[in-house]
Motif scaffolding. Structure first.
Motif, PDB file in Angstrom:
ATOM      1  N   PRO A  10      -6.359   2.195   2.307  1.00 39.75           N
ATOM      2  CA  PRO A  10      -5.600   1.080   1.731  1.00 39.75           C
ATOM      3  C   PRO A  10      -6.062  -0.247   2.334  1.00 39.75           C
ATOM      4  CG  PRO A  10      -4.189   2.501   3.089  1.00 39.75           C
ATOM      5  CD  PRO A  10      -5.599   2.913   3.328  1.00 39.75           C
ATOM      6  N   ALA A  12      -4.875  -3.375   0.759  1.00 40.67           N
ATOM      7  CA  ALA A  12      -4.185  -4.352  -0.095  1.00 40.67           C
ATOM      8  C   ALA A  12      -3.216  -5.244   0.670  1.00 40.67           C
ATOM      9  CB  ALA A  12      -3.446  -3.613  -1.214  1.00 40.67           C
ATOM     10  N   GLY A  13      -3.135  -5.103   1.992  1.00 42.24           N
ATOM     11  CA  GLY A  13      -2.189  -5.914   2.773  1.00 42.24           C
ATOM     12  C   GLY A  13      -2.604  -7.378   2.814  1.00 42.24           C
ATOM     13  N   LEU A  14      -1.673  -8.238   3.202  1.00 46.23           N
ATOM     14  CA  LEU A  14      -1.924  -9.690   3.165  1.00 46.23           C
ATOM     15  C   LEU A  14      -2.658 -10.207   4.399  1.00 46.23           C
ATOM     16  CD1 LEU A  14       1.484 -10.978   1.741  1.00 46.23           C
ATOM     17  CD2 LEU A  14      -0.686 -10.665   0.522  1.00 46.23           C
ATOM     18  N   GLY A  15      -2.634  -9.441   5.486  1.00 45.33           N
ATOM     19  CA  GLY A  15      -3.341  -9.881   6.697  1.00 45.33           C
ATOM     20  C   GLY A  15      -2.782 -11.158   7.281  1.00 45.33           C
ATOM     21  N   THR A  16      -1.457 -11.283   7.287  1.00 44.92           N
ATOM     22  CA  THR A  16      -0.849 -12.553   7.737  1.00 44.92           C
ATOM     23  C   THR A  16      -1.078 -12.827   9.220  1.00 44.92           C
ATOM     24  OG1 THR A  16       1.227 -11.383   8.069  1.00 44.92           O
ATOM     25  CG2 THR A  16       0.970 -12.564   5.985  1.00 44.92           C
ATOM     26  N   ARG A  17      -1.348 -11.772  10.013  1.00 50.22           N
ATOM     27  CA  ARG A  17      -1.599 -12.008  11.449  1.00 50.22           C
ATOM     28  C   ARG A  17      -2.925 -12.718  11.665  1.00 50.22           C
ATOM     29  NH1 ARG A  17      -1.539  -6.249  13.751  1.00 50.22           N
ATOM     30  NH2 ARG A  17      -2.126  -5.820  11.599  1.00 50.22           N
ATOM     31  N   LYS A  27      -9.053  -9.421   5.277  1.00 55.15           N
ATOM     32  CA  LYS A  27      -9.325  -9.231   6.709  1.00 55.15           C
ATOM     33  C   LYS A  27     -10.301  -8.078   6.937  1.00 55.15           C
ATOM     34  CE  LYS A  27      -5.283  -6.333   7.626  1.00 55.15           C
ATOM     35  NZ  LYS A  27      -4.082  -6.114   8.419  1.00 55.15           N
ATOM     36  N   GLU A  28     -10.332  -7.146   5.993  1.00 56.78           N
ATOM     37  CA  GLU A  28     -11.233  -5.988   6.140  1.00 56.78           C
ATOM     38  C   GLU A  28     -12.699  -6.391   6.008  1.00 56.78           C
ATOM     39  OE1 GLU A  28      -8.679  -6.181   3.992  1.00 56.78           O
ATOM     40  OE2 GLU A  28      -7.208  -4.721   4.735  1.00 56.78           O
ATOM     41  N   GLN A 104      -2.974  -2.019  -6.030  1.00 52.20           N
ATOM     42  CA  GLN A 104      -1.559  -2.105  -5.672  1.00 52.20           C
ATOM     43  C   GLN A 104      -1.121  -3.504  -6.114  1.00 52.20           C
ATOM     44  OE1 GLN A 104      -0.608  -2.387  -1.487  1.00 52.20           O
ATOM     45  NE2 GLN A 104       1.407  -1.449  -1.769  1.00 52.20           N
ATOM     46  N   GLY A 109       4.114  -2.293   0.946  1.00 54.62           N
ATOM     47  CA  GLY A 109       4.132  -1.430   2.132  1.00 54.62           C
ATOM     48  C   GLY A 109       3.102  -0.320   2.037  1.00 54.62           C
TER      49      GLY A 109
HETATM   50  P1  UTP Z   1      -0.972  -3.774   8.205  1.00 57.70           P
HETATM   51  O1  UTP Z   1       0.489  -3.929   8.344  1.00 57.70           O
HETATM   52  O2  UTP Z   1      -1.822  -3.744   9.425  1.00 57.70           O
HETATM   53  O3  UTP Z   1      -1.619  -4.867   7.248  1.00 57.70           O
HETATM   54  O4  UTP Z   1      -1.273  -2.527   7.292  1.00 57.70           O
HETATM   55  P2  UTP Z   1      -1.109  -6.233   6.689  1.00 57.70           P
HETATM   56  O5  UTP Z   1       0.241  -6.124   6.092  1.00 57.70           O
HETATM   57  O6  UTP Z   1      -2.221  -6.707   5.825  1.00 57.70           O
HETATM   58  O7  UTP Z   1      -1.140  -7.108   8.033  1.00 57.70           O
HETATM   59  P3  UTP Z   1      -0.278  -8.318   8.579  1.00 57.70           P
HETATM   60  O8  UTP Z   1       0.778  -7.654   9.426  1.00 57.70           O
HETATM   61  O9  UTP Z   1       0.251  -9.111   7.410  1.00 57.70           O
HETATM   62  O10 UTP Z   1      -1.262  -9.099   9.393  1.00 57.70           O
HETATM   63  C1  UTP Z   1      -2.219  -1.515   7.609  1.00 57.70           C
HETATM   64  C2  UTP Z   1      -3.161  -1.261   6.448  1.00 57.70           C
HETATM   65  O11 UTP Z   1      -2.448  -0.983   5.251  1.00 57.70           O
HETATM   66  C3  UTP Z   1      -2.833  -1.856   4.203  1.00 57.70           C
HETATM   67  C4  UTP Z   1      -3.464  -3.070   4.892  1.00 57.70           C
HETATM   68  O12 UTP Z   1      -4.449  -3.665   4.058  1.00 57.70           O
HETATM   69  C5  UTP Z   1      -4.058  -2.477   6.154  1.00 57.70           C
HETATM   70  O13 UTP Z   1      -5.381  -2.015   5.947  1.00 57.70           O
HETATM   71  N1  UTP Z   1      -1.641  -2.195   3.382  1.00 57.70           N
HETATM   72  C6  UTP Z   1      -0.499  -2.635   3.971  1.00 57.70           C
HETATM   73  C7  UTP Z   1      -1.722  -2.061   2.009  1.00 57.70           C
HETATM   74  O14 UTP Z   1      -2.765  -1.658   1.449  1.00 57.70           O
HETATM   75  N2  UTP Z   1      -0.624  -2.396   1.262  1.00 57.70           N
HETATM   76  C8  UTP Z   1       0.526  -2.853   1.817  1.00 57.70           C
HETATM   77  O15 UTP Z   1       1.488  -3.121   1.063  1.00 57.70           O
HETATM   78  C9  UTP Z   1       0.584  -2.967   3.211  1.00 57.70           C
END
Ligand code: UTP
Length: 290
Positions: A10, A12-17, A27-28, A104, A109
Motif C-alpha cells: 500500500p 496511498a497514504g498522505l505522508g504528512t510527517r 514519500k515512497e 484507494q 487507513g
Molecule cells: P503510514 O501511516 O506510515 O503512512 O502508513 P501515511 O498515512 O502516509 O503517513 P503520515 O503519518 O501521514 O506521515 C503506512 C503505509 O500504509 C499506506 C502508506 O502509504 C504507507 O506506505 N497507507 C496508509 C495507505 O496506502 N492508505 C492509507 O489510507 C493509509
C-alpha cells in the motif's frame, strides 16, 4: 503448504510527517542515495520469491507507476547516446516483477487500503509490505515471515522489540516465550499507551496474510484515529488462534520518519563501494566540528 506468489504494497497514504516534500510527490519515491524507497521494498519481495506485486495507489502517486513502467523517451535518448549502463539500469526496473495497480479513492487507513487489493489478490495467501518501511537488504526480513508461515500455516506479523516510549506508535502484540522463534499471538492492540501495552513487541511493516483477513476487513468499523485499522482485523485472527508473530532479525528504517530517513541515507551510502571511503572521510571531518 501453499506457496506465496503475490505481495500487496500500500502506497496511498498522505505522508504528512514528511511535508512539504510530500506535497507534490509520494514519500515512497524519496531516494535512499539514488534509489527510491519503494524500489528497495519491491526488491525485498522479489528476493523472497514473490512474482506478482499489487500496489495500492492513490491521488498524486503517478510517479510510482511511472517508475516501474517503460520510460520510452528516456530509454531512446540513452540508447542514441550510447549510455548502455544507464539504459540497463532503467530497463531492469521494468522487469523486476509483474505489477498491478489498484486505487484507494480516499486514504481511509491501512485496513481499507489492504481491502482495496482483495480482487487483485483473489483466494490465496499474500505478503503485505508497507511501502515506507525498509530493512537492510543484507538480511531477509520477509523471508523470516515466510518461514514462519510455512511452519505454522497461520497468518504472520513481523515484529521487533521497541523502547517503551515508542509503543504508542505501533500495533503491539502479546509477548513471546523468549525462544527467538515465532509464537502464537493472543492479543494485538493498535497504538496502546505504554501502561496498557501487552509487551514491547511492535508490528513493523511486514505480514503474511491468509484470505479470511478480507472478510474481517470488510466488516470493520473505523477504529483509532477514525481510520479502518488492519490491527482490528488481525485481532480477530488472534482471537481465533490464527495469528503468529515472527521476530525480524534485520535493521529497520521507517523512512516516513525524518530522523530514520536521514539515518538510512547515511548508512546506505556507507554500504556503497562507490561512495564509502569519500563519504566516511567527509563524515569524520564533519563530526570533529561538533
Ligand atoms: P503510514 O501511516 O506510515 O503512512 O502508513 P501515511 O498515512 O502516509 O503517513 P503520515 O503519518 O501521514 O506521515 C503506512 C503505509 O500504509 C499506506 C502508506 O502509504 C504507507 O506506505 N497507507 C496508509 C495507505 O496506502 N492508505 C492509507 O489510507 C493509509
Amino acid at each position: 503448504m501453499k506457496t506465496l506468489r503475490k505481495a500487496v504494497i500500500p502506497v496511498a497514504g498522505l505522508g504528512t510527517r514528511f511535508l512539504p516534500a510530500t506535497k507534490a510527490q509520494p514519500k515512497e519515491m524519496l531516494p535512499l542515495v539514488d534509489t527510491p524507497v519503494i524500489q528497495y521494498v519491491v526488491e525485498e519481495a522479489i528476493r523472497a520469491g514473490i512474482e506478482s506485486i499489487v500496489l495500492v495507489t492513490g491521488r498524486g502517486k503517478g510517479a510510482i507507476e511511472n517508475h516501474f513502467d517503460v520510460a520510452y523517451e528516456l530509454e531512446d535518448t540513452l540508447r542514441r547516446r550510447g549510455k548502455q549502463e544507464d539504459l540497463d539500469l532503467v530497463r531492469d526496473i521494468t522487469h523486476l516483477a509483474q505489477f498491478a495497480y489498484v486505487r484507494q479513492g480516499e486514504p481511509l487507513g491501512l485496513g481499507h487500503a489492504v481491502l482495496c487489493a482483495r480482487h487483485a489478490v483473489g483466494d490465496e495467501p499474500f505478503a503485505l509490505l508497507l511501502g515506507d518501511d525498509v530493512f537492510d537488504e543484507r538480511d531477509s526480513a520477509l523471508e523470516s515471515l515466510i518461514t514462519a508461515y510455512q511452519a505454522t500455516g497461520k497468518s504472520v506479523v513481523g515484529v521487533q522489540e521497541v523502547p517503551e516510549e515508542h509503543v504508542s506508535r505501533y500495533g503491539i502484540v502479546s509477548g513471546s516465550s523468549g525462544s527467538g522463534t515465532a509464537w502464537d499471538v493472543t492479543a494485538i492492540v493498535e497504538k496502546p499507551r505504554p501502561e496498557d501495552a501487552p509487551s514491547r513487541w511492535a508490528v513493523v511493516g511486514r505480514y503474511v496474510l491468509e484470505p479470511p483477513v478480507f472478510e474481517h476487513l470488510a466488516a470493520l468499523q473505523p477504529g483509532v484515529g477514525g481510520e479502518y485499522q488492519l490491527t482490528d482485523a488481525l485481532a480477530i485472527l488472534a482471537r481465533e488462534g490464527r495469528l503468529v508473530a515472527a521476530p525480524i532479525p534485520a535493521r529497520r528504517y521507517d523512512t516516513g520518519n525524518k530522523l530514520d530517513y536521514l539515518k538510512a541515507n547515511v548508512e546506505f551510502a556507507l554500504k556503497r563501494e562507490d561512495l564509502r571511503s569519500d563519504f566516511a572521510a567527509y563524515l569524520k571531518d564533519l563530526v570533529k566540528g561538533f
